[in-house]
Design a protein around this motif. Structure first.
Motif, short mmCIF file in Angstrom:
data_model
loop_
_atom_site.label_atom_id
_atom_site.label_comp_id
_atom_site.label_asym_id
_atom_site.label_seq_id
_atom_site.Cartn_x
_atom_site.Cartn_y
_atom_site.Cartn_z
N ASP A 143 35.79 56.46 41.06
CA ASP A 143 35.12 57.01 39.88
C ASP A 143 35.00 55.89 38.84
OD1 ASP A 143 37.60 56.69 38.76
OD2 ASP A 143 38.15 58.80 38.91
N PRO A 144 34.24 56.15 37.76
CA PRO A 144 34.00 55.06 36.79
C PRO A 144 35.29 54.41 36.29
CG PRO A 144 32.58 56.91 36.32
CD PRO A 144 33.48 57.36 37.43
N ARG A 145 36.28 55.24 36.03
CA ARG A 145 37.55 54.71 35.55
C ARG A 145 38.19 53.82 36.63
NH1 ARG A 145 42.32 55.96 32.75
NH2 ARG A 145 43.40 53.96 32.94
N GLY A 146 38.21 54.34 37.84
CA GLY A 146 38.79 53.59 38.95
C GLY A 146 38.04 52.28 39.19
N MET A 147 36.71 52.35 39.05
CA MET A 147 35.90 51.13 39.21
C MET A 147 36.30 50.09 38.18
SD MET A 147 31.95 51.90 39.86
CE MET A 147 31.35 52.63 41.37
N ALA A 148 36.42 50.53 36.94
CA ALA A 148 36.76 49.59 35.87
C ALA A 148 38.13 48.97 36.13
CB ALA A 148 36.74 50.31 34.52
N ASP A 149 39.10 49.82 36.55
CA ASP A 149 40.43 49.30 36.85
C ASP A 149 40.39 48.27 37.97
OD1 ASP A 149 41.41 50.92 34.94
OD2 ASP A 149 42.30 52.41 36.30
N MET A 150 39.62 48.63 39.02
CA MET A 150 39.54 47.73 40.18
C MET A 150 38.91 46.40 39.79
SD MET A 150 40.19 47.35 43.40
CE MET A 150 40.51 48.98 44.07
N ARG A 151 37.87 46.46 38.96
CA ARG A 151 37.23 45.21 38.54
C ARG A 151 38.18 44.36 37.70
NH1 ARG A 151 31.60 48.18 37.14
NH2 ARG A 151 31.01 48.51 39.31
N ASP A 152 38.92 45.04 36.83
CA ASP A 152 39.92 44.31 36.04
C ASP A 152 40.91 43.61 36.96
OD1 ASP A 152 38.99 44.80 33.58
OD2 ASP A 152 40.30 46.52 33.16
N LEU A 153 41.37 44.36 37.95
CA LEU A 153 42.35 43.82 38.89
C LEU A 153 41.78 42.60 39.61
CD1 LEU A 153 45.00 44.02 40.47
CD2 LEU A 153 43.85 45.57 42.05
N ILE A 154 40.55 42.72 40.10
CA ILE A 154 39.96 41.61 40.85
C ILE A 154 39.79 40.40 39.95
CG2 ILE A 154 37.94 40.84 42.17
CD1 ILE A 154 37.53 43.80 42.93
N ARG A 155 39.35 40.65 38.71
CA ARG A 155 39.22 39.53 37.77
C ARG A 155 40.56 38.85 37.55
NH1 ARG A 155 35.09 41.93 34.60
NH2 ARG A 155 36.66 43.34 33.79
N ARG A 156 41.61 39.66 37.38
CA ARG A 156 42.94 39.10 37.19
C ARG A 156 43.38 38.28 38.41
NH1 ARG A 156 47.04 42.93 37.13
NH2 ARG A 156 45.50 44.57 36.83
N LEU A 157 43.11 38.86 39.59
CA LEU A 157 43.51 38.17 40.82
C LEU A 157 42.76 36.85 40.98
CD1 LEU A 157 43.52 41.23 43.23
CD2 LEU A 157 45.52 39.94 42.47
N GLY A 158 41.56 36.80 40.45
CA GLY A 158 40.73 35.62 40.62
C GLY A 158 41.06 34.50 39.65
#
Ligand code: ATP
Ligand code: MG
Lengths: 282, 314
Positions: free
Chosen positions: B166-181
């Motif tokens: 969902d939109p919230r989950g998407m935003a969280d996932m993108r944050d996570l990927i950015r952090r991981l990167g």
């Protein structure tokens, strides 16, 4: 990590998957339940029925049958009572177990998940097969344990000798049971690998064992060549090894049956490894 | 782009996969360097997943070559430093999330302690002991990412990781990927969502029908930007706009003009049009600029010839 460490890791992962999978324990319990009911409970029931009917007619032949059945239930005869059952029950149980173990990886798509983790295809399949080996030893040993239990009960009721078979005989029994189970399990693994599906593998495996082998055995009396071919079939050899322990004669010598089952085991393992190694995983 | 010159983590040369007569991937050559966060952009069926499968050794290329972390795809030596989630997350339904990860940890040879750590990273710790079969789509997806993180990989390959969230989950996932990167980790992220690539990646390529049709930094792919102008009479406005300074191109769509121009020029363009007697009812920057570029690129790939994104980017 060395190749050996990868195989060990794969073995440990597979062991976790096998031992926590309800289907595996259901299969094991069905085997043990089958051994107990067919090998002991039904026989006991048979003895009771024979003796009840012979009280009226009082003929000695039925008395002799009941006596021999009673002797078969004693601890000393448990190997002869249990291993022939592994010959019949072991086929479908092993086939289903093998097919489920690899079929699940295809139907859930977990093969891809595992392969992207690390182990490499050969270590993966080696670990899988190595984990099935002790599980089948548990099945085979468990069947003899159930036999021991059933025969101790029977001995207690009859007030007869509770002396079990020698340790060497027990070991041979467990080994033969294991080999029978292992050959059928490897058959299931190979079929499920080829068809990427447990259901199709189980279906075809059962058609082979129930229809094809039965048909071949049916005409083997009539045609000499068919009879020769029959002696090399998986089910015929599994049955021959099992019935050797049951004390009945078979046209296939037990050493010969053991060898042929080992060849089948190796053949199915080789087919599985070859297909897993070469084929695309999507 | 200094990062591109760094030690290459993924190199492919003419990578091709054919299924029968159809090429799922055709002649893709890429070099992705250490520390890059690289986007793999393409519509459904473009060949993204097929390419990632080849990079992971799941399928064999029909022709061409790939090297991942200096090893052949699928080689345990290379895979030891690669974490991947390809297509939908696949786990054992009868095991809990935690036990599923334990199974993977054993295959990988990482200590069980990593399991709790990655569960916390993807925020799944409180449901970790429930069976995988009871998980929602979003939880399954997060478990898949957790599995990819077990090795603390130097290279992370994620195939549409926000699928089903969902939109919230998407935003969280993108944050996570950015952090991981951040830092030295290299990420290869496939997506058909342009905004996602734009938010996360440094560099991206666009593939369609198995072919690479553009590759550049995200800013360059995005181009100079665009304005949407609603005006009457439209054809007069279009003629005028073409001659205004800074305007790269004018297209008409849905009764409005799309001007390839830096959005800061909006006021000047408005003044010029109004001054020439055109009634302007709306003028605004087009948000999904990469999308516009992407549409142009893919339209051009159907026809042949260079797209505006490529012109703007080089
Ligand atoms: N095993 C296969 N057999 C035949 N064709 C395949 C196979 N796998 C993929 N394809 C084809 O290859 C093409 C690319 O598929 P791929 O899954 O790589 O696309 P994708 O870019 O990942 O798309 P999506 O965004 O929908 O996931 C498609 O036309 C697909 O039908
Ligand atoms: Mg895909």
């Amino acid at each position: 990590m060395s190749p050996l460490a990868l195989v060990v890791g794969s073995f440990r992962a597979e062991w976790l998957k096998l031992t926590r999978r309800p289907a595996v324990w259901i299969l094991g319990l069905i085997l043990l339940f089958g051994v107990f009911t067919i090998g002991y409970a039904f026989v006991w029931l048979g003895i009771l029925l024979i003796e009840r009917s012979s009280q009226g007619s009082g003929g000695p032949p039925s008395g002799a049958i009941a006596e021999s059945l009673r002797a078969g239930l004693l601890p000393g005869a448990m190997i002869a009572q249990v291993i022939p059952l592994l010959g019949t029950l072991g086929g479908p149980i092993g086939l289903i177990l093998g097919a489920l173990t690899i079929g699940g990886e295809y139907s859930w798509g977990t093969l891809k998940t595992i392969l992207t983790q690390r182990p490499g295809r050969l270590a993966l399949i080696a670990g899988k097969l190595l984990a099935l080996a002790p599980l089948l030893a548990l099945f085979s040993g468990g069947a003899l344990l159930v036999g021991l239990l059933g025969s101790l009960i029977a001995a207690a009721i009859q007030g007869a000798s509770v002396a079990p078979p020698s340790a060497l005989d027990l070991l041979k029994g467990v080994g033969a049971g294991w080999l029978i189970l292992a050959a059928w399990t490897a058959f299931g693994v190979a079929l499920a690998t080829l068809f990427r599906s447990a259901a199709l593998a189980i279906g075809l495996g059962l058609i082979y064992s129930l229809v094809l082998e039965t048909a071949v055995s049916g005409v083997a009396f009539l045609i000499e060549q068919v009879n020769t071919a029959r002696r090399f079939l998986l089910g015929a050899n599994a049955g021959a090894l099992a019935s050797y322990f049951g004390g009945s004669d078979s046209t296939i010598a037990p050493e010969c049956a053991t060898l042929i089952l080992c060849v089948y085991l190796a053949l199915f393992v080789a087919i599985t490894a070859l297909v897993i190694r070469r084929r695309d995983v999507v | 782009m200094p990062k591109q010159q760094a030690e290459p983590y993924i190199v492919t040369r003419d990578l091709t996969k054919r299924y029968g007569n159809r090429a799922a991937v055709e002649g893709i050559s890429l070099t992705i360097g250490r520390g890059e966060v690289y986007g793999f952009l393409g519509p459904n069926g473009a060949g993204k997943t097929t390419t990632l499968r080849m990079l992971l050794g799941l399928i064999r290329p029909t022709s061409g070559e790939a090297t991942v972390l200096g090893a052949a795809p699928g080689d345990p030596a290379g895979l030891a430093r690669v974490g991947a989630l390809v297509e939908s997350p696949a786990f054992y339904p009868y095991l809990s999330g935690r036990h599923n990860l334990r199974v993977l940890a054993r295959y990988t040879g990482v200590p069980d302690g990593r399991v709790a750590a990655v569960l916390a990273t993807v925020d799944l710790a409180d449901r970790a002991d429930d069976k995988f079969s009871t998980y929602s789509l979003g939880m399954k997806q997060r478990l898949g990412v957790a599995g990819a993180l077990l090795k603390d990989p130097a290279l992370l390959i994620l195939d549409e990781p926000t699928n089903g969230l969902d939109p919230r989950g998407m935003a969280d996932m993108r944050d996570l990927i950015r952090r991981l990167g951040q830092g030295d980790r290299t990420i290869l992220l496939s997506s058909h969502l342009l905004g996602e690539i734009e938010q996360i990646c440094d560099r991206a390529c666009v593939i369609q029908e198995g072919r690479l049709i553009a590759e550049d930094s995200v800013e360059a792919l995005r181009g100079p930007g665009a304005l949407l102008v609603r005006a009457a009479p439209l054809d007069h406005a279009a003629r005028l706009a073409r001659d205004l300074p800074g305007v790269g191109g004018v297209t008409v769509a849905d009764g409005a003009l799309r001007l390839a121009v830096a959005p800061e020029r909006a006021a000047a363009i408005n003044a010029a049009l109004v001054g020439a007697g055109v009634a302007v009812s709306e003028i605004r920057p087009i948000q999904d600029s990469l999308e516009a570029v992407f549409l142009h690129l893919t339209e051009d790939a159907d026809g042949a010839g260079a797209g505006p994104g490529q012109e703007g980017g080089r």
